[in-house]
Design a protein around this motif. Structure first.
Motif, PDB file in Angstrom:
ATOM      1  N   ASP A  95       0.843  -1.193   0.000  1.00  0.00           N
ATOM      2  CA  ASP A  95       0.000   0.000   0.000  1.00  0.00           C
ATOM      3  C   ASP A  95       0.883   1.249   0.000  1.00  0.00           C
ATOM      4  OD1 ASP A  95       0.919   0.048   2.682  1.00  0.00           O
ATOM      5  OD2 ASP A  95      -0.770  -1.207   3.285  1.00  0.00           O
ATOM      6  N   SER A  96       0.384   2.321   0.605  1.00  0.00           N
ATOM      7  CA  SER A  96       1.127   3.579   0.596  1.00  0.00           C
ATOM      8  C   SER A  96       2.427   3.518   1.388  1.00  0.00           C
ATOM      9  CB  SER A  96       0.247   4.704   1.158  1.00  0.00           C
ATOM     10  OG  SER A  96      -0.238   4.369   2.447  1.00  0.00           O
ATOM     11  N   ILE A  97       2.496   2.648   2.388  1.00  0.00           N
ATOM     12  CA  ILE A  97       3.737   2.499   3.151  1.00  0.00           C
ATOM     13  C   ILE A  97       4.842   1.976   2.241  1.00  0.00           C
ATOM     14  CG2 ILE A  97       4.861   1.245   5.041  1.00  0.00           C
ATOM     15  CD1 ILE A  97       2.239   1.370   6.571  1.00  0.00           C
ATOM     16  N   SER A  98       4.497   1.021   1.397  1.00  0.00           N
ATOM     17  CA  SER A  98       5.465   0.490   0.428  1.00  0.00           C
ATOM     18  C   SER A  98       5.755   1.511  -0.671  1.00  0.00           C
ATOM     19  CB  SER A  98       4.927  -0.801  -0.201  1.00  0.00           C
ATOM     20  OG  SER A  98       4.667  -1.774   0.780  1.00  0.00           O
ATOM     21  N   GLY A  99       4.735   2.251  -1.057  1.00  0.00           N
ATOM     22  CA  GLY A  99       4.898   3.236  -2.120  1.00  0.00           C
ATOM     23  C   GLY A  99       5.943   4.290  -1.806  1.00  0.00           C
ATOM     24  N   ALA A 100       6.166   4.545  -0.519  1.00  0.00           N
ATOM     25  CA  ALA A 100       7.159   5.546  -0.119  1.00  0.00           C
ATOM     26  C   ALA A 100       8.576   5.144  -0.510  1.00  0.00           C
ATOM     27  CB  ALA A 100       7.087   5.772   1.389  1.00  0.00           C
ATOM     28  N   LEU A 101       8.790   3.877  -0.788  1.00  0.00           N
ATOM     29  CA  LEU A 101      10.115   3.416  -1.210  1.00  0.00           C
ATOM     30  C   LEU A 101      10.549   4.084  -2.517  1.00  0.00           C
ATOM     31  CD1 LEU A 101       9.704  -0.369  -0.359  1.00  0.00           C
ATOM     32  CD2 LEU A 101      11.356   1.188   0.704  1.00  0.00           C
ATOM     33  N   THR A 102       9.595   4.361  -3.387  1.00  0.00           N
ATOM     34  CA  THR A 102       9.908   5.096  -4.616  1.00  0.00           C
ATOM     35  C   THR A 102       9.775   6.595  -4.392  1.00  0.00           C
ATOM     36  OG1 THR A 102       7.623   4.748  -5.372  1.00  0.00           O
ATOM     37  CG2 THR A 102       9.305   3.237  -6.195  1.00  0.00           C
ATOM     38  N   ASP A 103       8.856   6.999  -3.520  1.00  0.00           N
ATOM     39  CA  ASP A 103       8.710   8.429  -3.217  1.00  0.00           C
ATOM     40  C   ASP A 103      10.011   9.005  -2.673  1.00  0.00           C
ATOM     41  OD1 ASP A 103       6.073   8.255  -3.987  1.00  0.00           O
ATOM     42  OD2 ASP A 103       5.307   8.028  -1.943  1.00  0.00           O
ATOM     43  N   TYR A 104      10.701   8.212  -1.856  1.00  0.00           N
ATOM     44  CA  TYR A 104      11.980   8.647  -1.273  1.00  0.00           C
ATOM     45  C   TYR A 104      13.176   8.233  -2.134  1.00  0.00           C
ATOM     46  CZ  TYR A 104       9.379   9.677   3.016  1.00  0.00           C
ATOM     47  OH  TYR A 104       8.495  10.192   3.940  1.00  0.00           O
ATOM     48  N   GLN A 136      12.418 -12.244  -9.365  1.00  0.00           N
ATOM     49  CA  GLN A 136      12.899 -13.453  -8.696  1.00  0.00           C
ATOM     50  C   GLN A 136      12.369 -13.547  -7.272  1.00  0.00           C
ATOM     51  OE1 GLN A 136      17.177 -13.600  -8.891  1.00  0.00           O
ATOM     52  NE2 GLN A 136      17.227 -13.498 -11.124  1.00  0.00           N
ATOM     53  N   VAL A 137      12.100 -12.385  -6.675  1.00  0.00           N
ATOM     54  CA  VAL A 137      11.626 -12.340  -5.290  1.00  0.00           C
ATOM     55  C   VAL A 137      10.494 -11.326  -5.168  1.00  0.00           C
ATOM     56  CG1 VAL A 137      12.258 -11.956  -2.861  1.00  0.00           C
ATOM     57  CG2 VAL A 137      13.957 -12.861  -4.470  1.00  0.00           C
ATOM     58  N   ILE A 138       9.464 -11.684  -4.386  1.00  0.00           N
ATOM     59  CA  ILE A 138       8.367 -10.764  -4.085  1.00  0.00           C
ATOM     60  C   ILE A 138       8.274 -10.599  -2.574  1.00  0.00           C
ATOM     61  CG2 ILE A 138       5.861 -10.409  -4.116  1.00  0.00           C
ATOM     62  CD1 ILE A 138       5.759 -11.937  -6.735  1.00  0.00           C
ATOM     63  N   PHE A 139       8.189  -9.343  -2.139  1.00  0.00           N
ATOM     64  CA  PHE A 139       7.959  -9.035  -0.730  1.00  0.00           C
ATOM     65  C   PHE A 139       6.551  -8.450  -0.602  1.00  0.00           C
ATOM     66  CE2 PHE A 139      12.550  -8.633  -1.359  1.00  0.00           C
ATOM     67  CZ  PHE A 139      13.043  -9.404  -0.319  1.00  0.00           C
ATOM     68  N   LEU A 140       5.680  -9.117   0.107  1.00  0.00           N
ATOM     69  CA  LEU A 140       4.315  -8.636   0.304  1.00  0.00           C
ATOM     70  C   LEU A 140       4.239  -7.819   1.586  1.00  0.00           C
ATOM     71  CD1 LEU A 140       2.368 -11.916  -0.570  1.00  0.00           C
ATOM     72  CD2 LEU A 140       2.906 -10.002  -2.084  1.00  0.00           C
ATOM     73  N   SER A 141       3.513  -6.700   1.522  1.00  0.00           N
ATOM     74  CA  SER A 141       3.354  -5.855   2.702  1.00  0.00           C
ATOM     75  C   SER A 141       1.964  -5.238   2.714  1.00  0.00           C
ATOM     76  CB  SER A 141       4.435  -4.753   2.719  1.00  0.00           C
ATOM     77  OG  SER A 141       4.353  -4.005   3.904  1.00  0.00           O
ATOM     78  N   TYR A 142       1.023  -5.996   3.233  1.00  0.00           N
ATOM     79  CA  TYR A 142      -0.365  -5.550   3.321  1.00  0.00           C
ATOM     80  C   TYR A 142      -0.878  -5.728   4.746  1.00  0.00           C
ATOM     81  CZ  TYR A 142      -0.219  -5.959  -1.782  1.00  0.00           C
ATOM     82  OH  TYR A 142       0.114  -5.838  -3.106  1.00  0.00           O
TER      83      TYR A 142
END
Length: 254
Positions: A95-104, A136-142
């Motif tokens: 969600d938006s918490i993960s989205g901040a990885l690109t925002d920053y 190759q790898v997926i990290f889920l964060s919901y």
């Protein structure tokens, strides 16, 4: 004279121990960061230890320790600036918490698939996008949006999360999947919205589901402190994200 000799022996022994430890640490850092670390200076001091007096040994020990500390700090900075490369074959879904990885600007856009306010029952478009990327790898964060959405129904939450994992496994059978724990919210936020009082129960159920499905579970609870929260008590400041990225990279052996 005997006292001076004894003191010289003690300092020499201490120097040898410190230098060997420093050289070993430097070699480990060079392997981790793929950089050649120059240990010749330490070896020279080590070889000259027998002929140096105690004061000279002390000064050299202090200088070498300072230099090694600066080298370690520089290596950490290099690693922090290299997360885009570390996660180049991975995708963080969330969600938006993960989205901040690109925002920053910590990860490339192709390494993050996220949507503000998204819930587990509305992820078909995200699954399709990740399928196209084929990581190759997926990290889920919901979960932070699903707790109020499921109104405390932990079983429903776990069922929806498991459905997502099954979809991803069907679409990307060779991709490794890791599930992040739901980040805790600030105490004030939990008081404001009592549904978050069940957050720990959600995480326990999520961990058990991962065990049953042989999926890696990443417990991030210990990473969080009040100083990292934004004013809303849910989202995080930029300073938090390198710790989260390092935790994911460590667990997944990236």
């Amino acid at each position: 004279m005997k006292r001076k000799t004894r003191r010289l022996i003690i300092y020499s022994g201490a120097l040898i121990i410190v230098l060997f430890a420093g050289i070993l640490m430097a070699e480990v850092l060079s392997i981790i960061t793929h950089k050649k670390v120059d240990t010749s200076e330490g070896m020279k001091i080590l070889q000259a230890a027998d002929s140096a007096d105690s004061k000279e040994i002390e000064e050299k020990m202090e200088k070498l320790a300072e230099k090694q500390q600066n080298s370690e700090e520089a290596s950490k900075e290099d690693m922090a600036g290299n997360y885009k490369a570390v996660f180049e074959d991975s995708v963080v879904m969330g969600d938006s918490i993960s989205g901040a990885l690109t925002d920053y600007d910590l990860l490339n856009a192709c390494s993050v698939v996220s949507k503000i306010g998204v819930e587990l029952d509305d992820l078909d478009s995200q699954v399709e996008k990740v399928k196209e990327i084929n990581p190759q790898v997926i990290f889920l964060s919901y979960g932070i949006n699903d707790i109020p959405a499921t109104d405390g129904d932990v079983k429903l939450f776990v069922k929806e999360y498991e459905t997502l994992i099954k979809k991803l496994q069907k679409q990307l059978p060779n991709t490794r999947i890791f599930v992040n724990s739901i980040f805790p919210v600030r105490l004030e936020k939990a008081k404001e919205e009592p549904v978050y009082a069940n957050l720990e129960e959600y995480n326990k159920a999520l961990s058990s589901m991962c065990d049953e499905n042989q999926i890696g579970f990443i417990d991030n609870t210990a990473l969080v402190s009040d100083s990292y929260y934004e004013d809303d008590g849910v989202h995080f400041k930029a300073a938090f994200y390198p710790y989260w990225l390092a935790r994911m990279a460590e667990v997944a052996s990236l």
